[in-house]
Write an enzyme that holds these catalytic residues in place. Structure first.
Site, PDB file in Angstrom:
ATOM      1  N   GLU A   1       9.428 -12.063 -21.852  1.00  0.00           N
ATOM      2  CA  GLU A   1       9.079 -10.691 -21.468  1.00  0.00           C
ATOM      3  C   GLU A   1       7.902 -10.172 -22.299  1.00  0.00           C
ATOM      4  OE1 GLU A   1       9.257  -6.895 -19.553  1.00  0.00           O
ATOM      5  OE2 GLU A   1       9.642  -8.981 -19.009  1.00  0.00           O
TER       6      GLU A   1
ATOM      7  N   LYS B   1       2.862  -1.801  -8.466  1.00  0.00           N
ATOM      8  CA  LYS B   1       4.202  -1.561  -8.996  1.00  0.00           C
ATOM      9  C   LYS B   1       5.295  -2.201  -8.160  1.00  0.00           C
ATOM     10  CE  LYS B   1       7.200   0.157 -11.790  1.00  0.00           C
ATOM     11  NZ  LYS B   1       7.318  -0.455 -13.094  1.00  0.00           N
TER      12      LYS B   1
ATOM     13  N   CYS C   1       0.833  -1.202   0.000  1.00  0.00           N
ATOM     14  CA  CYS C   1       0.000   0.000   0.000  1.00  0.00           C
ATOM     15  C   CYS C   1       0.863   1.245   0.000  1.00  0.00           C
ATOM     16  CB  CYS C   1      -0.858  -0.015   1.263  1.00  0.00           C
ATOM     17  SG  CYS C   1      -1.848  -1.494   1.380  1.00  0.00           S
TER      18      CYS C   1
ATOM     19  N   ARG D   1       1.319   2.146  -6.124  1.00  0.00           N
ATOM     20  CA  ARG D   1       1.665   1.076  -5.181  1.00  0.00           C
ATOM     21  C   ARG D   1       0.468   0.169  -4.900  1.00  0.00           C
ATOM     22  NH1 ARG D   1       6.311   2.370  -2.102  1.00  0.00           N
ATOM     23  NH2 ARG D   1       5.608   0.902  -0.505  1.00  0.00           N
TER      24      ARG D   1
ATOM     25  N   LYS E   1       4.318  -8.844 -20.792  1.00  0.00           N
ATOM     26  CA  LYS E   1       3.738  -7.522 -21.052  1.00  0.00           C
ATOM     27  C   LYS E   1       2.300  -7.657 -21.556  1.00  0.00           C
ATOM     28  CE  LYS E   1       6.035  -5.929 -19.241  1.00  0.00           C
ATOM     29  NZ  LYS E   1       7.142  -5.804 -18.351  1.00  0.00           N
TER      30      LYS E   1
ATOM     31  N   HIS F   1       8.303 -30.539 -28.452  1.00  0.00           N
ATOM     32  CA  HIS F   1       8.255 -31.493 -27.328  1.00  0.00           C
ATOM     33  C   HIS F   1       6.955 -31.372 -26.542  1.00  0.00           C
ATOM     34  CE1 HIS F   1      12.412 -32.563 -28.095  1.00  0.00           C
ATOM     35  NE2 HIS F   1      12.676 -31.261 -28.170  1.00  0.00           N
TER      36      HIS F   1
ATOM     37  N   GLU G   1      -0.008  -8.920 -18.704  1.00  0.00           N
ATOM     38  CA  GLU G   1      -0.218  -7.963 -17.601  1.00  0.00           C
ATOM     39  C   GLU G   1      -1.248  -6.899 -17.935  1.00  0.00           C
ATOM     40  OE1 GLU G   1       3.447  -6.771 -14.983  1.00  0.00           O
ATOM     41  OE2 GLU G   1       4.077  -6.800 -17.070  1.00  0.00           O
TER      42      GLU G   1
ATOM     43  N   TRP H   1      -3.733  -2.119  -1.547  1.00  0.00           N
ATOM     44  CA  TRP H   1      -3.690  -3.312  -2.397  1.00  0.00           C
ATOM     45  C   TRP H   1      -4.018  -4.460  -1.448  1.00  0.00           C
ATOM     46  CZ3 TRP H   1      -1.724  -8.160  -3.079  1.00  0.00           C
ATOM     47  CH2 TRP H   1      -1.767  -8.701  -4.370  1.00  0.00           C
TER      48      TRP H   1
ATOM     49  N   ASN I   1       1.170   0.107   6.177  1.00  0.00           N
ATOM     50  CA  ASN I   1       1.697  -0.638   5.030  1.00  0.00           C
ATOM     51  C   ASN I   1       2.566  -1.753   5.594  1.00  0.00           C
ATOM     52  OD1 ASN I   1       2.778  -1.582   2.644  1.00  0.00           O
ATOM     53  ND2 ASN I   1       4.377  -0.035   2.601  1.00  0.00           N
ATOM     54  N   GLY I   2       2.191  -2.969   5.361  1.00  0.00           N
ATOM     55  CA  GLY I   2       2.949  -4.094   5.913  1.00  0.00           C
ATOM     56  C   GLY I   2       1.997  -5.236   6.227  1.00  0.00           C
TER      57      GLY I   2
HETATM   58  C1  AGP Z   1       6.697  -6.156 -14.681  1.00  0.00           C
HETATM   59  O1  AGP Z   1       6.028  -5.411 -15.633  1.00  0.00           O
HETATM   60  C2  AGP Z   1       6.033  -6.167 -13.388  1.00  0.00           C
HETATM   61  N1  AGP Z   1       5.842  -4.892 -12.889  1.00  0.00           N
HETATM   62  C3  AGP Z   1       6.679  -7.087 -12.373  1.00  0.00           C
HETATM   63  O2  AGP Z   1       6.803  -8.362 -12.923  1.00  0.00           O
HETATM   64  C4  AGP Z   1       8.041  -6.621 -11.884  1.00  0.00           C
HETATM   65  O3  AGP Z   1       9.001  -6.773 -12.879  1.00  0.00           O
HETATM   66  C5  AGP Z   1       8.444  -7.468 -10.673  1.00  0.00           C
HETATM   67  O4  AGP Z   1       7.478  -7.283  -9.674  1.00  0.00           O
HETATM   68  C6  AGP Z   1       9.823  -7.093 -10.163  1.00  0.00           C
HETATM   69  O5  AGP Z   1       9.837  -5.765  -9.741  1.00  0.00           O
HETATM   70  P1  AGP Z   1      11.233  -5.085  -9.326  1.00  0.00           P
HETATM   71  O6  AGP Z   1      12.090  -4.977 -10.538  1.00  0.00           O
HETATM   72  O7  AGP Z   1      10.823  -3.760  -8.760  1.00  0.00           O
HETATM   73  O8  AGP Z   1      11.848  -5.964  -8.284  1.00  0.00           O
END
Ligand code: AGP
Length: 571
Positions: free
Chosen positions: A456, A566, A9, A34, A460, A479, A463, A73, A99-100
């Site tokens: 990757e 994030k 959060c 966040r 993307k 396979h 997500e 969150w 937050n925690g």
């Molecule tokens: C990627 O788009 C995501 N935001 C997520 O997978 C991110 O890469 C992952 O949580 C790692 O975050 P960091 O690089 O801040 O450790």
């Protein structure tokens, strides 16, 4: 000493002579990356909460010069108005944002039977626990009763009290009051200086200033540092995702400008290491996988790449001479911090690659490589991913004492990257997005360093468009995964993987080629320059744009995808 980290959060507080309502609202809006499933604010002991983003908060009639706020969150307790923060005690005089994770919240709650609990959260126990506690006793009371990780801001008796136990908390100094915040970003352009609290510090903020105490209750001085420039993080485009994709021509240049002394020290650590491990999560993990190919090809070095949440299963490989390279843009990812804790307990050396100065990872590492990408606000990592790949390539080149040629290659790479983010490329990728916007399943394939690129790209697309996208190594297709291919199944193929392309074509798959050379089997071709070991960078950018366009067409929020945040500070 690093413990387990908490929650995802954003917490914020203000006390001073200005209107607290607007300052807190603005602060929360800048913390929303966040977590953004619900929010709340308290000023003058009047609380307002909402489900959804901060803009849903109704603060009509609220007024005062001190208060707290929260963006959530959810983990403990569903997404409801009652479970949103702030939480208060039975009298309503104590307001708390947290937050925690309070791991022993049920035990604590069971010891407060006469209290009137209004939520299903762990956080609410904090407010009730403090009910018959004097203000000066608050830090000791929380430290002695709570287990877990918690950054907390408490508004009680005309004072704001902030406590940091693992989860981050910073103090902003202004000419008109004091701000407490989960991170430095909401302070930019608002405060003039910031102090970073150490673990188990407590700050007491009054109308005319603040005092910081350490875990023993002794007054301590934490340096007041400058803040990044106010331009940082400003939105000059439709979405942060598009803006951050477009910044990559500059950000990869900034990533490569590192102090030669640091690079030399780290390459010496690589040379003398008893085993090298890269640890990371999500996109950073994909950058590490790409980096491992570069270490093998450029430096002739073997690297074990381990995903953060699995690291503890490899602890027996660790020894004092082991080198652990921890990669995390936020520097707060709990699984990576836990891996660093394990590495430290084995006296291994830790190098970090991070984008956030003073983050927990930054503070816990022996050597630091700062990515200089500027804040990344969109939940999806784009510019930080390519910066990590470039930095790992620089490290690999430093191991063979040749950083000159790689710096030269980055200059031409920047030109390629600018072209990849050009309007004509954007228009072309939008055509592909229109073709793919209704698919349910999509696959990506690649070989060598382009296999992590396929991973990757799939991440993307998943997500932000919620299309099921899955990556395979091109050679693995036959396979098993090829069973998924039927007429029209879309597959994005990176680089030159002719055999796999033919296998898919013969089963009617729809092939999107991302490659320097054309292949007649391609149904859609995204022509990219041949950038040698930087192919993973030029080939991922059209995919970042594709994910963005798919989100727009499917009416998904590119900057705040559902169920994500994030910075993942929960294990
Ligand atoms: C990627 O788009 C995501 N935001 C997520 O997978 C991110 O890469 C992952 O949580 C790692 O975050 P960091 O690089 O801040 O450790």
């Amino acid at each position: 000493m690093l413990q387990e980290c908490g929650f995802m959060c954003g917490i914020f507080g203000y006390i001073g002579s200005h209107d607290a309502v607007q300052i807190i609202r603005d602060g929360l809006s800048r913390l929303e990356y966040r977590g953004y499933d619900s929010a709340g604010i308290e000023v003058a002991h009047s609380i307002r909460k909402c489900v959804g983003p901060v803009c849903n908060l109704d603060t009509t009639g609220l007024a005062g010069f001190a208060g707290v706020g929260h963006t959530r969150w959810a983990t403990t307790g569903a997404v409801t108005v009652d479970n949103a923060h702030p939480h208060s005690d039975c009298s309503g005089e104590i307001s708390v944002v947290h937050n925690g994770i309070i791991e022993n919240w049920r035990e604590v709650r069971s010891c407060l039977p006469d209290h009137n609990f209004k939520s299903d959260t762990d956080s609410e126990v904090i407010a009730h626990l403090l009910e018959r506690c004097s203000i000066s006793d608050i830090p000791r009371t929380l430290a002695s009763h709570l287990v877990g990780s918690f950054a907390v801001i408490i508004h009680y008796g005309g004072v704001l009290i902030g406590i940091r136990h693992e989860s981050p908390l910073v103090v902003g100094h202004t000419s008109h009051g004091t701000i407490l915040s989960s991170d430095v970003y909401p302070l930019i352009g608002v405060a003039d200086k910031v102090a970073y609290l150490e673990n188990d510090d407590a700050v007491f903020a009054f109308e005319d200033g603040f005092k910081i105490y350490d875990s023993h209750g002794n007054p301590v001085h934490r340096p007041l540092c400058d803040l990044p420039s106010s331009q940082v993080g400003a939105l000059n485009s439709d979405h942060y995702m598009l803006q951050e994709i477009s910044e990559q021509g500059d950000t990869i240049q900034r990533a490569i400008s590192q102090s030669p002394g640091t690079i030399e020290r780290i390459s010496d650590m690589v040379a003398t290491a008893h085993g090298i491990m890269f640890v990371a999560c999500g996109s950073s993990y994909h950058a590490c996988l790409t980096g491992a190919y570069m270490f093998s090809k450029i430096a002739g070095k073997h690297v074990n790449v381990i995903v953060g949440s699995e690291f503890e299963h490899y602890r027996h490989f660790l020894e004092p001479g082991t080198l652990v390279v921890a990669v995390s843009q936020s520097g707060e990812t709990a699984d990576v911090l836990n891996a660093v804790r394990i590495a430290k307990s084995a006296n291994s050396n830790v190098v970090c690659i991070t984008n956030v100065v003073e983050s927990s990872l930054y503070r816990a590492s022996d050597e630091l490589l700062i990515m200089n990408s500027g804040p990344e606000i969109c939940v999806l990592s784009t510019k930080t991913y390519t910066s990590q790949v470039v930095l790992l390539a620089l490290l690999a080149a430093a191991c063979v004492g040749d950083t000159t040629s790689i710096k030269r290659d980055v200059q031409s790479l920047c030109v390629d990257v600018f072209n990849m983010t050009s309007q004509s490329m954007r228009n072309y990728v939008m055509q592909l997005a229109m073709i793919l916007s209704d698919v349910e399943h999509l696959y990506t394939i690649g070989s060598g360093p382009l296999y992590p690129t396929a991973m990757e790209a799939a991440l993307k697309i998943k997500e932000v468009s919620y299309i099921h996208a899955e990556a395979f190594s091109a050679g693995e297709l036959k396979h098993g995964p090829i069973a998924l291919i039927e007429p029209g199944t879309p597959v994005i193929a990176f680089g030159s993987v002719p055999n796999a392309v033919d296998e898919i074509k013969s089963r009617g798959g729809y092939i999107i080629g991302v490659a320097a050379k054309h292949n007649p089997a391609f149904d859609f071709w995204i022509k990219v320059p041949d950038s040698g070991y930087f192919d993973p960078i030029v080939q991922i950018i059209p995919m970042q744009l594709l994910a963005y366009d798919l989100a727009l067409i499917r009416d998904c929020d590119p900057d705040r995808p559902r169920n994500l945040a994030k910075c993942v500070t929960v294990r």
